[in-house]
Enzyme design. Structure first.
Site, PDB file in Angstrom:
ATOM      1  N   ASN A  52     -10.794  -2.856  -5.687  1.00 60.40           N
ATOM      2  CA  ASN A  52     -10.046  -1.985  -6.611  1.00 60.40           C
ATOM      3  C   ASN A  52     -10.732  -1.826  -7.971  1.00 60.40           C
ATOM      4  O   ASN A  52     -10.395  -0.919  -8.732  1.00 60.40           O
ATOM      5  CB  ASN A  52      -8.611  -2.495  -6.830  1.00 60.40           C
ATOM      6  CG  ASN A  52      -7.687  -2.275  -5.649  1.00 60.40           C
ATOM      7  OD1 ASN A  52      -6.725  -3.007  -5.455  1.00 60.40           O
ATOM      8  ND2 ASN A  52      -7.963  -1.256  -4.833  1.00 60.40           N
ATOM      9  N   ASP A  86       0.836  -1.211   0.000  1.00 57.74           N
ATOM     10  CA  ASP A  86       0.000   0.000   0.000  1.00 57.74           C
ATOM     11  C   ASP A  86       0.868   1.257   0.000  1.00 57.74           C
ATOM     12  O   ASP A  86       1.974   1.260   0.544  1.00 57.74           O
ATOM     13  CB  ASP A  86      -0.904  -0.022   1.239  1.00 57.74           C
ATOM     14  CG  ASP A  86      -2.069   0.942   1.120  1.00 57.74           C
ATOM     15  OD1 ASP A  86      -2.326   1.450  -0.001  1.00 57.74           O
ATOM     16  OD2 ASP A  86      -2.724   1.205   2.143  1.00 57.74           O
TER      17      ASP A  86
HETATM   18  C1  FPP Z   1      -1.801   0.147  -3.505  1.00 53.32           C
HETATM   19  O1  FPP Z   1      -1.441   1.497  -3.510  1.00 53.32           O
HETATM   20  C2  FPP Z   1      -1.325  -0.516  -4.714  1.00 53.32           C
HETATM   21  C3  FPP Z   1      -2.113  -1.059  -5.698  1.00 53.32           C
HETATM   22  C4  FPP Z   1      -3.599  -1.064  -5.622  1.00 53.32           C
HETATM   23  C5  FPP Z   1      -1.532  -1.655  -6.914  1.00 53.32           C
HETATM   24  C6  FPP Z   1      -0.360  -2.509  -6.603  1.00 53.32           C
HETATM   25  C7  FPP Z   1       0.172  -3.136  -7.824  1.00 53.32           C
HETATM   26  C8  FPP Z   1       1.476  -3.213  -8.108  1.00 53.32           C
HETATM   27  C9  FPP Z   1       2.520  -2.586  -7.269  1.00 53.32           C
HETATM   28  C10 FPP Z   1       1.921  -4.037  -9.268  1.00 53.32           C
HETATM   29  C11 FPP Z   1       2.522  -5.323  -8.747  1.00 53.32           C
HETATM   30  C12 FPP Z   1       3.430  -5.937  -9.703  1.00 53.32           C
HETATM   31  C13 FPP Z   1       3.852  -7.227  -9.645  1.00 53.32           C
HETATM   32  C14 FPP Z   1       4.895  -7.644 -10.604  1.00 53.32           C
HETATM   33  C15 FPP Z   1       3.298  -8.202  -8.693  1.00 53.32           C
HETATM   34  P1  FPP Z   1      -2.569   2.618  -3.548  1.00 53.32           P
HETATM   35  O2  FPP Z   1      -2.775   3.009  -4.952  1.00 53.32           O
HETATM   36  O3  FPP Z   1      -3.785   2.119  -2.842  1.00 53.32           O
HETATM   37  O4  FPP Z   1      -1.855   3.737  -2.737  1.00 53.32           O
HETATM   38  P2  FPP Z   1      -2.551   4.881  -1.879  1.00 53.32           P
HETATM   39  O5  FPP Z   1      -3.237   4.188  -0.718  1.00 53.32           O
HETATM   40  O6  FPP Z   1      -1.389   5.696  -1.420  1.00 53.32           O
HETATM   41  O7  FPP Z   1      -3.490   5.631  -2.781  1.00 53.32           O
END
Ligand code: FPP
Length: 247
Positions: free
Chosen positions: A68, A20
């Site tokens: 999501n 996160d």
């Molecule tokens: C959470 O941060 C992250 C996600 C919803 C996406 C995560 C996906 C990746 C990092 C890709 C993974 C890649 C591989 C190769 C497994 P957020 O967007 O919720 O952050 P925030 O809470 O700060 O808005």
């Protein structure tokens, strides 16, 4: 703590991560959210490599939750593009990382399903570390599906009510090919598990860190494992019992 010597005999077999903080990391740098996901994807790759080096057998990454799907379509598309481009990269092949996926995969676009299946087929014989990508996943969804499946088996006479044990329920979950997580890490400051592996984390150690996922590097990962190694896992027993069993 980054130079902490890790106990090679107490490396967690299964580490689950809630990655996160990508969006907030990007905002703090004055960038678009998608840049946070790009940096976060690079970190997922680096942490997978580090897990392989340390001997972690299963790394389960919460990449895209059922909830999501409510994000803007452009952000969803950017996450899938980054994910697929990375999964197809040589680095996973070079490190003999096996890919598996859990979640409601039928909801993914066909192209995404096809490319993921190709990556899974390509890496099926690798046995170093298995990277389990949780995609369109939520634990309540998984438990609901397993419950329906078990109800059908009882109705069709394949099993009896008394066959439904703790182990049997575990065997009906999508995660049935791996042990429960020893350690769950959540980055980004929130202290909750957001519908992730609810059944499987019954006895997991939890580590919550304020570090945003794009900043959670190899040293942070090793620190988390060092902290895990300092915990005493009692599984309901007393501390004295656990110490006596070690002798
Ligand atoms: C959470 O941060 C992250 C996600 C919803 C996406 C995560 C996906 C990746 C990092 C890709 C993974 C890649 C591989 C190769 C497994 P957020 O967007 O919720 O952050 P925030 O809470 O700060 O808005």
């Amino acid at each position: 703590m980054a130079n902490f010597e890790l106990d090679k005999n107490n490396i967690p077999t299964h580490v689950a991560i809630i990655m996160d903080g990508n969006g907030r990391w990007a905002k703090a740098q004055g960038m678009e959210r998608s840049m946070g996901h790009a940096k976060g994807t690079e970190m997922a790759r680096r942490i997978t490599e580090e897990a392989t080096r340390l001997g972690v057998k299963y790394l389960t990454l919460y990449t895209f939750s059922t909830e999501n799907w409510n994000r803007p379509p452009a952000e969803i598309a950017a996450i899938f593009t980054l994910l697929l481009d990375n999964l197809e990269e040589e680095v996973f092949i070079k490190n003999k990382v096996r890919l598996r996926v859990i979640g409601d995969l039928g909801r993914l676009p066909e192209e995404v399903q096809r490319r993921i299946q190709a990556c899974m087929d390509h890496t099926a014989d690798y046995d170093r570390t298995t990277m389990v990508v949780a995609l369109s996943y939520s634990s309540r969804w998984e438990l609901t599906e397993a419950t329906k499946q078990i109800a059908r088996q009882v109705k069709e006479g394949k099993i009896k009510e008394e066959d439904i044990t703790d182990e049997y329920i575990s065997s009906q979950l999508q995660t049935n090919f791996m042990p429960d997580p020893d350690l769950l890490i959540r980055t980004g400051g929130e202290k909750r598990i957001s519908n992730y592996l609810l059944w499987q984390c019954a006895y997991s150690e939890f580590i919550f860190t304020d570090t945003y996922w794009p900043d959670f590097d190899e040293a942070c990962f090793r620190d988390a494992i060092a902290e895990y190694q300092q915990r005493q896992r009692r599984f309901g027993k007393t501390g004295d019992q656990v110490e006596a069993e070690k002798k």
